[in-house]
Design an enzyme around this catalytic site. Structure first.
Site, PDB file in Angstrom:
ATOM      1  N   GLU A  17      -7.300  41.113  -0.028  1.00 51.85           N
ATOM      2  CA  GLU A  17      -5.933  41.108  -0.412  1.00 51.85           C
ATOM      3  C   GLU A  17      -5.310  40.790   1.206  1.00 51.85           C
ATOM      4  O   GLU A  17      -4.292  40.794   1.431  1.00 51.85           O
ATOM      5  CB  GLU A  17      -5.223  42.090  -0.950  1.00 51.85           C
ATOM      6  N   SER A 195      -3.724  42.937  -7.018  1.00 56.29           N
ATOM      7  CA  SER A 195      -3.445  41.445  -6.873  1.00 56.29           C
ATOM      8  C   SER A 195      -4.203  40.628  -7.952  1.00 56.29           C
ATOM      9  O   SER A 195      -4.429  39.495  -7.505  1.00 56.29           O
ATOM     10  CB  SER A 195      -3.527  40.818  -5.254  1.00 56.29           C
ATOM     11  N   TYR A 266      -0.107  33.985  -6.699  1.00 56.10           N
ATOM     12  CA  TYR A 266       0.062  33.496  -4.890  1.00 56.10           C
ATOM     13  C   TYR A 266      -0.356  32.122  -4.854  1.00 56.10           C
ATOM     14  O   TYR A 266       0.183  31.543  -3.635  1.00 56.10           O
ATOM     15  CB  TYR A 266      -0.871  34.631  -4.180  1.00 56.10           C
ATOM     16  N   ARG A 306       5.468  49.897  -7.498  1.00 58.62           N
ATOM     17  CA  ARG A 306       5.915  49.116  -8.744  1.00 58.62           C
ATOM     18  C   ARG A 306       4.886  49.550  -9.549  1.00 58.62           C
ATOM     19  O   ARG A 306       3.829  49.689  -9.619  1.00 58.62           O
ATOM     20  CB  ARG A 306       5.518  47.551  -8.263  1.00 58.62           C
ATOM     21  N   GLU A 322      -0.853  49.755 -14.688  1.00 57.30           N
ATOM     22  CA  GLU A 322      -1.182  50.162 -13.401  1.00 57.30           C
ATOM     23  C   GLU A 322      -0.115  50.464 -12.294  1.00 57.30           C
ATOM     24  O   GLU A 322       1.231  50.244 -12.869  1.00 57.30           O
ATOM     25  CB  GLU A 322      -2.170  49.218 -12.692  1.00 57.30           C
ATOM     26  N   ASN A 324       1.301  50.329  -8.250  1.00 61.77           N
ATOM     27  CA  ASN A 324       0.966  49.750  -7.031  1.00 61.77           C
ATOM     28  C   ASN A 324       2.013  50.322  -6.067  1.00 61.77           C
ATOM     29  O   ASN A 324       3.009  50.115  -6.160  1.00 61.77           O
ATOM     30  CB  ASN A 324       1.366  48.107  -6.867  1.00 61.77           C
TER      31      ASN A 324
END
Length: 373
Positions: A17, A195, A266, A306, A322, A324
């Site tokens: 990432e 990501s 992205y 998040r 999940e 983050n």
């Protein structure tokens, strides 16, 4: 006017990432309040070198991704004789040392947000934004995070764990065990990546092997999760006297994306439609915000996170997906957007995060570190 707080914006890193971090850090660097903070851009390149980049050159470039300047001096973190943390040039020709007040690690992925960098910053005894070693490590490990969430009574969808060691020893047996009780479709995910790197939606069992091979490129532990006909709901959490949960957002990947993949996040500007706030009734919104705070608390997170959920279209149940602990901060990232929609603008958010980091550091420094003689 009081001296400005010196903030090291740490970006790059040795993970898949890396490029996402360069984009996130560019936004953070532009939005930090220059009247309050003196900003020092420090990069970690893919070889692991820490370099002190020139802020003026970066400001002039106005690039969407922060550069790692080839001639930037290599540096290290060190303790000064008076007990402060400082940037020290490795070459004698470099400037410094330069005292550091707080580090803002705008880093994503393994060796960045999994407790590794946090451990280094703890050893350097410097304030830093984000969760500590424990919360960073367990939150990054999707398996452990789900286990702890489950123990806290938070619903988790069925999943299995497959290790590279078992997979290499007996591929067929380990796959059979890992998928027992699951039905198609399933999702294959590296356990310690973010990501959506290395994630695959598997719709036929024949495609499972290739998906696992790719996921094992990124981690030694892989999850095989039950696919759910679900909506993807996210909540941003900001620490304080009591953690604050933002209004939730909903991600709706476009038809040409099977799910909210790396490309949709992205690379494709039209990869997904985002509903902010999410199309939830009042009871659903209250529940998912409550669950987000429960996850944040159960994993002992700090400052920000998040939290992602699945909302089952049939049962109406929320499932923790999940968390983050260093979410994306790009111009299109959902964490700052959700906070802004909840009354916390980007610049104010960054200031609050720096202050939270400094306050937590002071609290930790007040603790006794040895028994009295």
């Amino acid at each position: 006017m009081a001296d400005k707080i010196r903030v090291v914006v740490l970006y790059g890193g040795r993970s898949g990432e890396h490029e996402v971090s360069l984009k996130s850090a560019a936004s953070v660097l532009r939005q930090l309040d220059r009247s309050r903070f003196e900003i020092i851009p420090v990069s970690i390149d893919k070889a692991g070198r820490w370099q002190w980049n020139d802020l003026h050159a970066i400001d002039q470039a106005q690039a969407a991704s922060l550069p790692i300047l080839p001639d930037a001096p290599e540096i290290r973190l060190a303790r000064t004789p008076d007990g402060r943390c400082a940037l020290m040039p490795i070459s004698e020709s470099g400037a410094g040392p330069l005292d550091v007040d707080v580090v803002f690690p705008v880093l994503h992925g393994p060796l960045c947000e999994d407790g590794a960098v946090q451990g280094l910053l703890e050893l350097a005894e410097v304030a830093y934004v984000g969760s500590g070693v424990l919360a960073s490590a367990v939150s990054m490990d999707k398996d452990i995070a789900k286990r702890l969430a489950g123990l806290a009574g938070i619903p988790v969808a069925p999943y299995r764990v497959l290790t590279r060691k078992a997979f290499a020893r007996d591929r067929a047996a380990s796959v059979a065990k890992a998928t027992e009780g699951l039905a198609l479709p399933v999702f294959v995910k590296p356990c310690n990546m973010g990501s959506s790197v290395g994630i695959h939606k598997v719709k036929t069992w024949d495609a499972l092997g290739a998906a696992l091979d790719d996921a094992f490129r990124y981690d030694v532990k892989v999850l095989v999760e039950q696919g759910i006909d679900a909506r993807e709901i996210e909540v941003a959490v900001l620490d304080g006297e009591t953690p604050f949960a933002s209004v939730a957002s909903e991600l709706n990947p476009n038809a040409h994306h099977e799910f909210y993949s790396y490309e949709a996040k992205y690379l494709d500007p039209d990869g997904a439609r985002v509903d902010l706030p999410a199309r939830l009734d009042a009871a659903q919104m209250a529940r998912v915000r409550m669950l987000a705070v429960q996850v944040f608390t159960a994993l002992e997170c700090s400052d920000l996170a998040r939290v992602d959920f699945f909302l089952d279209r049939h049962s109406g149940e929320f499932y923790f997906n999940e968390i983050n602990t260093l979410p994306g901060f790009t111009s299109i990232s959902m964490y700052p957007k959700m906070m802004e929609a909840s009354g916390v603008p980007y610049g104010e958010l960054l200031t609050r995060l720096v202050n939270l980091a400094l306050d937590r550091h002071l609290q930790r420094r007040s603790l006794e570190r040895a028994y009295a003689s």
